[in-house]
Write an enzyme that holds these catalytic residues in place. Structure first.
Site, PDB file in Angstrom:
ATOM      1  N   LEU B 216      38.612  28.935  40.811  1.00 62.53           N
ATOM      2  CA  LEU B 216      37.386  28.142  40.881  1.00 62.53           C
ATOM      3  C   LEU B 216      36.517  28.344  39.639  1.00 62.53           C
ATOM      4  CD1 LEU B 216      35.454  26.386  42.538  1.00 62.53           C
ATOM      5  CD2 LEU B 216      34.551  28.480  43.534  1.00 62.53           C
ATOM      6  N   ASP B 217      36.200  27.265  38.971  1.00 66.95           N
ATOM      7  CA  ASP B 217      35.267  27.278  37.834  1.00 66.95           C
ATOM      8  C   ASP B 217      35.741  28.156  36.681  1.00 66.95           C
ATOM      9  OD1 ASP B 217      33.717  25.686  39.457  1.00 66.95           O
ATOM     10  OD2 ASP B 217      32.444  27.322  40.132  1.00 66.95           O
TER      11      ASP B 217
END
Lengths: 272, 272, 272, 272
Positions: B216-217
């Site tokens: 994530l990210d």
């Protein structure tokens, strides 16, 4: 290198460097709309290379004499700083010079006032106070030129030098004088740009570093930057905050010039 | 092209192009610290050139198969947009698409809400509403994938798609999903970045466009930008002003990708 | 002034100033979401005014002791600078001090290395070299505190002081230590932020000036700024360009503090 | 409110609001160098308040008729957009209007070309195509004014309206016409600013939103912004990237005007 564009220029240059066992690690080129080709190549050689031979080889494959090659070996450039009363651009350069962050030797400082002399003295750099009082512009410029002749600098940096240079003076250092103008050129050409900016009610101020030519504030721009202001800023406030922009823009331009990254193309600059 | 650095790469490529009567007008290269070479060359040919022959010639002079060549001919790329409820990134893309300012065909919009359907309808683009309610993540992603299969897009653009994609989903579009994250990564990873920013009392907010990978990210960053805020900004105010940054950063990244200017180098991007 | 919000606060303060023949020329206020009221008023008086009387009058109309008033008369604040080996933040402050551009008296410089001693000497400011070698953290901090006790500064400025201060040390200068962190906090907390930034592949770097509290890099942020970078920047290049951002952000924050414009509100700052 | 500065203005206004049980949550004031006082106060009342009574009370304590009060109750302002062929400013406004992000009613769009008619039609907003061909400037302006009279807008927004308005036209909407100029004024006044910018070789371009008065590009500036460019930018490239700056600057200025935050002070604006 620069010159009229032609087929195979990149190929021919990289070919010569390859045969001279030089390894390119950075290369940038630009072709202007009117067909002028600019290229800057950074290369290294493990075994050393002969600059003369490289230049001869280049001329062999690119015989057009209009195409000019320059081979810069990384060495410090000699510069002289000119200033008046404001310190911020001067001190920014001197501090970086003192800590060896600039690719330059600061040979001397020349000023039409003596107020910055004690400060410059701290850095062990000669300070030449050449007052403009009781002198015609010609006389004053002659005195400055004479002093510069002692040092034979490659570049002059006008670090807030608040006198306009005559075309005669400029012709001695053609494309070798860097000035910082305290506005976002071409807005507010001439005197008192912050006062002009205040009166126009702008919401952004700026600064411009440029080469000096015969027309005031009209030379090729090297770097610019801006800063937001609002209605609360007096002309003095703009000047105060503008000084931060000025010094950072001048340093940026100076570094580009010292690293041989600036080409002059008519009244514009190509930065590779 | 990209691959392990070696002597003569630039020379060999420019040589092949020269012999194929192609004229280079823009070239940029980069060698990573661990010795990986990237180069992007824009060239044109007056007489036309044979892409297959150029690629064969390149392989002949650079036989190392680790070095990959790609020859892009300027054509529009097929993309599908995914969104949720916020319109600002979506509408920025649709407007530019409608006025033919993007090098892309927007084939469809997929959303887990139907609120933007009427708006998308104005542009004559298919809108697929695939609710996530009453579905497991796997089921929902499967339904989305099935819809995407109709269009076979080259790139997916997550235009504020507020669902986290599983590694399984991502693996279908490896390095082909562009996301906009509403913070200046790696600050404020995860949910509610503006709330986090507000609570931390930052004086600048930002947005980050990046490729999506399994973490994530954490994918390679393509573009970022920032904007000043002050203590008067609530988390909502930051979100409101942040939307302007988000849409402009996403457009910037999307254009770079659509123009084949982005190389992925580990977890970073090289933009030539 | 600050305290719990209540009706009539602005009215009551302006009323007292009016009756004391003070003219307000700048006033700014802020009410936090949890109902805390901040106000900063700049005023002047032609006939002079009695600070004690103004404060008494204010207390009379606003008897709530939770509401605190401070009356600053423009005078220079005593500060001490702490540094390690890097000069850029230190020299920026010293230059501005030398030219009387700061609302501060720089009483001394304290460093755990002696490399900047000759430079500081140019400015006639005492330099205290307190090596951390062969000392425990407690011993070193004790020695620093003892030196600071000579000067009793109002604020400490950590001008790239590369040691982490213990909570015990910090408690001596609660909310009076200003640090510059070389990243855009909260990204890249801790050591080597430029190395972290390089490895993450960010496209923007930044710097953060903040008050120091017990948690590393977690204190209230005063000012931040950012600068674009690209894939060509090594961690060293980021550090080099980052230094320009650091020094300008630190100066900005320092000026705000010296002008009594910064209120601390939990872990955030209100700047009026 | 605005008017000649006098002692006790802030006190008197806050006093009246206090007595009318209104609570101030934001207040900002400015006194110009020539002694003109501007103040903007945001307040709320739990029990409701009588606007007429507040204004009467204000006049009672501040009888000087030169001092003007305005009491704005948050409501949407009626605006009409004028455009030519370029869509970017128009579409930015229409999108925000469509999603109710603007404090305005867009009553109509007027254009001297019909190319944007289909696009405007998507938003259900009347589009008036008033060609300037075969008409004198007077005739054309008369036709536009007649159309505007249907809508009686409070403000006109020139969203890249590429015709110069006569003083006669402007006098109908004095200080109520907002224009976006595609340069960083006062640089590059007049036609083709990007071409001018290209030829001057600037390193930064910009855009300016301003009120229109009788002198071309000379009205009070509301907002400005800039963007870096380099030698590779043709005038067309500058125009392309400049459009992004233009639309964001126009939106920023429009929002300030719609929120009653802009005061006109001679040829400048005060934004509170």
């Amino acid at each position: 290198m620069e010159g009229p564009d032609a087929k195979g220029l990149i190929f021919n240059v990289t070919s010569v460097l390859y045969k001279n066992e030089c390894n390119i690690f950075k290369q940038d080129e630009y072709v202007s709309p009117n067909g002028w080709f600019y290229m800057r190549t950074e290369f290294e050689s493990n075994n050393g290379y002969e600059p003369e031979k490289v230049l001869q080889d280049l001329r062999k494959v690119i015989p057009n004499e209009e195409i000019k090659f320059k081979l810069h070996q990384q060495k410090k450039k000699d510069i002289v700083l000119l200033c008046t009363k404001e310190h911020h651009c001067l001190s920014e350069i001197l501090i970086r010079y003192a800590f060896e962050e600039l690719n330059a030797n600061v040979l001397a400082v020349v000023s039409n006032y003596n107020s910055l002399q004690p400060f410059v003295g701290k850095f062990g750099i000669p300070f030449h106070y050449i007052s403009a009082e009781d002198k015609s512009r010609e006389e004053h410029e002659e005195a400055v030129l004479k002093t510069l002749d002692i040092y034979k600098p490659e570049f002059l940096v006008l670090a807030k030098y608040m006198r306009i240079l005559s075309p005669a003076f400029v012709s001695n250092y053609s494309n070798r004088i860097i000035n910082i103008h305290h506005s976002f050129l071409p807005a507010f050409i001439g005197a008192n740009p912050y006062k002009q900016a205040y009166e126009r009610g702008v919401k952004i101020i700026g600064a411009t570093a440029h080469f000096v030519n015969d027309n005031l504030d009209e030379g090729p721009i090297i770097a610019q930057d801006t800063k937001e202001v609002d209605h609360r800023y007096s002309a003095q406030d703009m000047a105060r905050d503008g000084r931060d922009v000025e010094k950072m823009v001048l340093i940026k331009a100076l570094k580009l010039v010292l690293d041989d990254r600036v080409f002059i193309f008519g009244n514009r600059t190509v930065i590779l």
